[in-house]
Design a protein around this motif. Structure first.
Motif: not given
Length: 107
Positions: A8-10, A98-102, A105-107
């Motif tokens: 997952w590049p950022v 959010a997915k990239s840091i697992h 579920h917070l979104v």
């Protein structure tokens, strides 16, 4: 390979805006592929965006503008084929980030 490895590049789109002309000056036309979102899309690599604070101010609107237009602060377009849509930009800053840091579920 990145997609196969689930990398997952950022990239930071503001760097294209703020420093894109300098990149071209320093390394030539290969710099057109600086932060290659178009390739990410083409190869199903997630697009996650960030500001890289304090290198760039946390200005999401400026970063989204840069990701969508690929314009530098001087008005040059850097790697037009790497533009992403407004929707993709918003997703890059929200759900994909959010997915990239697992934490989806917070979104």
């Amino acid at each position: 390979r990145m997609a196969d490895l689930e990398v997952w590049p950022v990239p930071q789109p503001q760097h294209v805006y703020l420093y894109g002309n300098g990149v071209i000056h320093a390394i030539g036309n290969i710099g057109e592929h600086y932060s290659p979102y178009g390739w990410f899309k083409q190869y199903d690599v997630p697009i996650v965006l960030s500001s890289d604070t304090p290198v760039a101010e946390p200005d999401a609107m400026e970063a989204i503008y840069a990701a969508v237009t690929r314009k530098t602060a001087q008005g040059n377009v850097l790697g037009e084929e790497h533009r992403i849509t407004l929707t993709e930009s918003f997703k890059g800053y929200t759900i994909e980030a959010a997915k990239s840091i697992h934490n989806e579920h917070l979104v």
